[in-house]
Structures are given as C-alpha cells and as structure tokens.
Design an enzyme around this catalytic site. Structure first.
Site, PDB file in Angstrom:
ATOM      1  CE1 TYR B 111      -8.126  -3.069  -2.467  1.00  0.00           C
ATOM      2  CE2 TYR B 111      -6.491  -2.508  -4.389  1.00  0.00           C
ATOM      3  CZ  TYR B 111      -6.687  -2.357  -3.106  1.00  0.00           C
ATOM      4  OH  TYR B 111      -6.403  -1.264  -3.164  1.00  0.00           O
ATOM      5  CE1 TYR B 150      -3.962  -1.776  -7.939  1.00  0.00           C
ATOM      6  CE2 TYR B 150      -3.293  -1.897  -5.528  1.00  0.00           C
ATOM      7  CZ  TYR B 150      -4.147  -0.865  -5.931  1.00  0.00           C
ATOM      8  OH  TYR B 150      -5.044  -0.433  -6.200  1.00  0.00           O
ATOM      9  NE  ARG B 160      -1.766   3.871  -6.257  1.00  0.00           N
ATOM     10  CZ  ARG B 160      -2.709   3.921  -5.303  1.00  0.00           C
ATOM     11  NH1 ARG B 160      -3.929   4.170  -5.562  1.00  0.00           N
ATOM     12  NH2 ARG B 160      -2.902   5.168  -4.122  1.00  0.00           N
ATOM     13  CG  HIS B 163      -3.282   2.246  -1.757  1.00  0.00           C
ATOM     14  ND1 HIS B 163      -2.693   1.713  -2.362  1.00  0.00           N
ATOM     15  CD2 HIS B 163      -4.226   1.899  -1.698  1.00  0.00           C
ATOM     16  CE1 HIS B 163      -2.786   1.247  -3.403  1.00  0.00           C
ATOM     17  NE2 HIS B 163      -4.696   0.840  -2.330  1.00  0.00           N
ATOM     18  CG  HIS B 165      -8.460   1.927  -0.004  1.00  0.00           C
ATOM     19  ND1 HIS B 165      -9.063   2.785  -0.943  1.00  0.00           N
ATOM     20  CD2 HIS B 165      -7.923   0.656  -0.731  1.00  0.00           C
ATOM     21  CE1 HIS B 165      -8.008   2.386  -2.451  1.00  0.00           C
ATOM     22  NE2 HIS B 165      -7.408   1.508  -2.397  1.00  0.00           N
TER      23      HIS B 165
END
Lengths: 180, 240
Positions: B111, B150, B160, B163, B165
């Site tokens: 991110y 990640y 995770r 995905h 958000h």
C-alpha cells in the site's frame, strides 16, 4: 423485493492519508469564514487500558451555527451558511489525538447543539457512532443515555476556544455509543 | 433523487445475520476496541437522516483509473481489471450521486501508506486510491490492477488475500458504508479472519467479486462486478 444490506468490513490500517487531508477544518468554505463561535475540537481516541488508538479515522457531521444542515431534507437548507462545511474527517496521530477546527452548532427543533461522530479503523468492522454535546440541556438523543453516563458525551471547554472530547472505545469510562 | 417522501425512509438496525461480526476471534484489535457496553437505541432525527451530500462538490472527482498517473502515462504492473457495479437501497432503487472512495494494495501487495511495513516494492505508476461519484442509475466503474496478497506482520501467520476497499458516503448519516471485496477462488480466502468474520456462506458470497467478461483488443482486461445494497427502505404510506 427487499434487498439484503451488504456486509461492511473494517477500513483496515491503510485508509489513505490523503483522504483525510483538508477535511479537518470545517470553518472555511468557498473563501468565506463560517458564522458562529469558532472552536478547536480535539481529544484522544483510546482503546482498552487507556492506550492511544493511532491511525483511526474520525468523521463528524453537524449543523451550522443556525442549526441548519446542508441537505435536501432540511427545509431551511437554502439558508445554510455558505462558509461552513457540515462534514469533516480527521485521522488520529501517533498519540491517538484527533483535531478539528469547527463551530458550535445551533440548536433546532428537539435537538440541543450536538455533533455526530463516527469512529472507523483497525478492529472496528462497523463504524462506532455517538454524539458530542456542549451542555446538559434537554435533547431527545442525550436523554436516551443512562443519566450516570451522560457527562461522558459532554465536550469540556479548556479555554481559548478549545473543547476536549476523548473517545474511549473500551474499558474504564467507556464512551456511550449508539446503535448505528 | 430526493423528494418529500425521502423523509419516510426507514433505517432498521442492521440484521447481525447479514453483517460482519463486531468481534472476531483471533482478530485481536477487535478485543481492545469494540465497546463492552450494549449500544444505546435512540430516535432518528433530522441530524441522523441527513448526511454529506455536499461532498460531491468538495472533491474533484471524475473517471477513475488507478493504473496510471495520467491518460498517456505508463500503466502500473499487474493484471488489468475493470470493476463495475451498482449501488442501491434496500428497495433496489439506485443510490445516485454519492461519493465512493476506493483504495488497495498494488500488484506486489504494497500500500501507499506510511504504516505499511511490508518489504515489497511500490509501483510509481499505480495511484492505489481514488474517488468517483455514482451515476444516475447508481452505477460505478474503475480500472485498476488485481491487488497482491500481503502479510499481516504482527500476527505471525495471517496473509490477507487480494481485496479492494470501498467506502461510500451515502445520502444520510445512517448509511455510511465501508467494506472490503475479495476475489473468487483465492486459497487465502479460506483462512482470512475478516472474510470469515461473517456468519454464513451466503453473506460471505456478498464480499466476493463476480467475474464478468474478458475483453480483448487495444485494451485487454478481465471484468469483475460487485453491487452494493445500502440500508434504507421507503416506508409504504399509511392509508388514510
């Protein structure tokens, strides 16, 4: 046919920092200064054990100084203060502190001056919502809170226009939250 | 569209059987942050029934493409995907002109965020975030790349799954909506604490994209679709 409401989930830790930038100050809009008493609304967001909750997102929604919301449902919408944003967003820093520049909202109908608050972030699969009040006058939502807990929803004046409101997510002196 | 009958919108409390659990076993932050006292019921006043419709004018939002910094810039690394869907209320009526915020990891699972400690590379051509406004039919679309998985470093075991958000700032304070949508068929989906924090398979399916079309041409991409239903039900007017 009635549809099933989609399931929500936490923002997680990586809600973009840019998404909060510029929304901490509700008191200036379209080059105008908001009417009413300008204040700094600040406090900690704390988790169990009084530990600071860093990187949480705090959103607020409130009326202008005359108690008007900029929204089609408010019959006085056209008179909403053009110099005031009714919505704001801030992020807690490494000490769990958030900070808004806003105004004390006006009362209207059966509501005393109040600010809606939502807390989002790691650990919360759904937003936590509550209200900040400025005094203990009659209010239909304030009175839903058990009498012995109501003082926890009062912002405390600290002088120089600073009002403190700590959000205690869990534990001793836990903040009362509403059904969202 | 807003009209006089909007005042009659009913926001029933969320049905826990259709929602993510508040407290999830092993998801340790929920144990220290979810309040212990029961949530307090209150009447809904104008304050709760209104919300930040003004944000459409506050933010500069347009067509959303997370995969390039400008229309003629190089594309981000990863599998190009086109995500589409529709936002409605519980009656199936479109929720138009609301702001949707989208953010995700890049194809390496990294991110753009100061607190992301995963030692994976950033991609200079990937914006990773953006805003759009739903159209008059409640529809949205975005070009992006499939995010990477990640590790949640503090957990010691939890990866995770890929995905994206989504955050929707609806027409009222009562339908603020935030979620994460997953990809079908991912092995990591089986053990993800958050995806499995919903009570039933049926509800979990609502957190997973549906594959749609595969497109070939100057721009080749895979389509994924996910509709969202926000709370809000128009009450039937009572007969006189």
């Amino acid at each position: 046919m009635k549809q099933i409401v989609s399931p929500g989930c936490t923002t997680g830790p990586f809600f973009p920092v840019d998404f909060s930038d510029g929304s901490e100050d509700l008191s200036q809009r379209n080059g105008l200064a908001a009417k009413g008493q300008h204040i700094i609304l600040t406090g900690h967001v704390l988790e169990l054990g009084g530990k600071p909750a860093r990187n949480m997102v705090v959103e607020i929604w409130q009326a202008d100084a005359s108690g008007i919301f900029r929204h089609p449902l408010d019959p006085r919408q056209q008179d909403c203060d053009p110099g005031f944003w009714c919505w704001g967003r801030a992020r807690t820093d490494a000490d769990g502190v958030y900070r808004f520049t806003t105004i004390i909202p006006g009362a209207y109908e059966d509501r005393a001056p109040h600010i809606n608050v939502a807390i989002l972030g790691i650990g919360l699969t759904r937003p936590l919502v509550t209200n900040i009040f400025f005094d203990a006058r009659a209010d239909v939502v304030f009175e839903c809170v058990p009498a012995e807990l109501r003082s926890r929803l009062l912002a405390k004046p600290e002088g120089d226009g600073v009002y403190r409101f700590d959000v205690i997510l869990r534990g001793e002196n836990e903040t009362p939250f509403f059904v969202e | 569209m807003m009209d006089d009958s909007t005042m009659k919108i009913d926001y029933a409390p969320y049905d826990d059987a259709t929602q993510t659990l508040r407290q999830i076993d092993k998801y340790t932050p929920s144990a220290t942050r979810v309040p212990s006292a029961p949530l307090i019921e209150r009447p809904l006043t104008l304050s709760e029934r209104t919300g930040p419709t003004e944000l459409v004018s506050k933010w500069n939002v347009g067509k959303l493409d997370l995969c390039r910094l400008a229309p003629d810039s190089p594309r981000a690394l990863g599998q190009l995907i086109h995500v589409t869907g529709r936002v409605t209320d519980e009656d199936g009526a479109p929720v138009s002109s609301v702001v949707m915020e989208i953010w995700q990891a890049n194809a390496s699972g990294k991110y753009i965020h100061e607190l992301d400690d995963h030692r994976a590379p950033l991609d200079p051509n990937f914006t990773g975030q953006g805003r759009l406004v739903t159209d008059e039919d409640g529809r949205y679309e975005v070009f992006t790349v499939k995010p990477g998985a990640y590790p949640v470093l503090y957990s010691g075991w939890w990866w995770r799954p890929p995905h994206i958000h989504f955050s929707i700032l609806g027409t009222s304070w009562m339908n603020r909506f935030i979620t994460q949508i997953f990809f079908p068929g991912e092995v990591l989906n089986e053990k993800d604490l958050l995806l499995n924090g919903v009570p039933s398979r049926d509800v979990r399916d609502r957190l997973i994209f549906k594959p749609t079309d595969t497109v070939m041409g100057d721009l080749s991409y895979i389509g994924y679709q996910r509709d969202f239903v926000l709370r809000g039900h128009r009450q039937t007017p009572e007969l006189p």
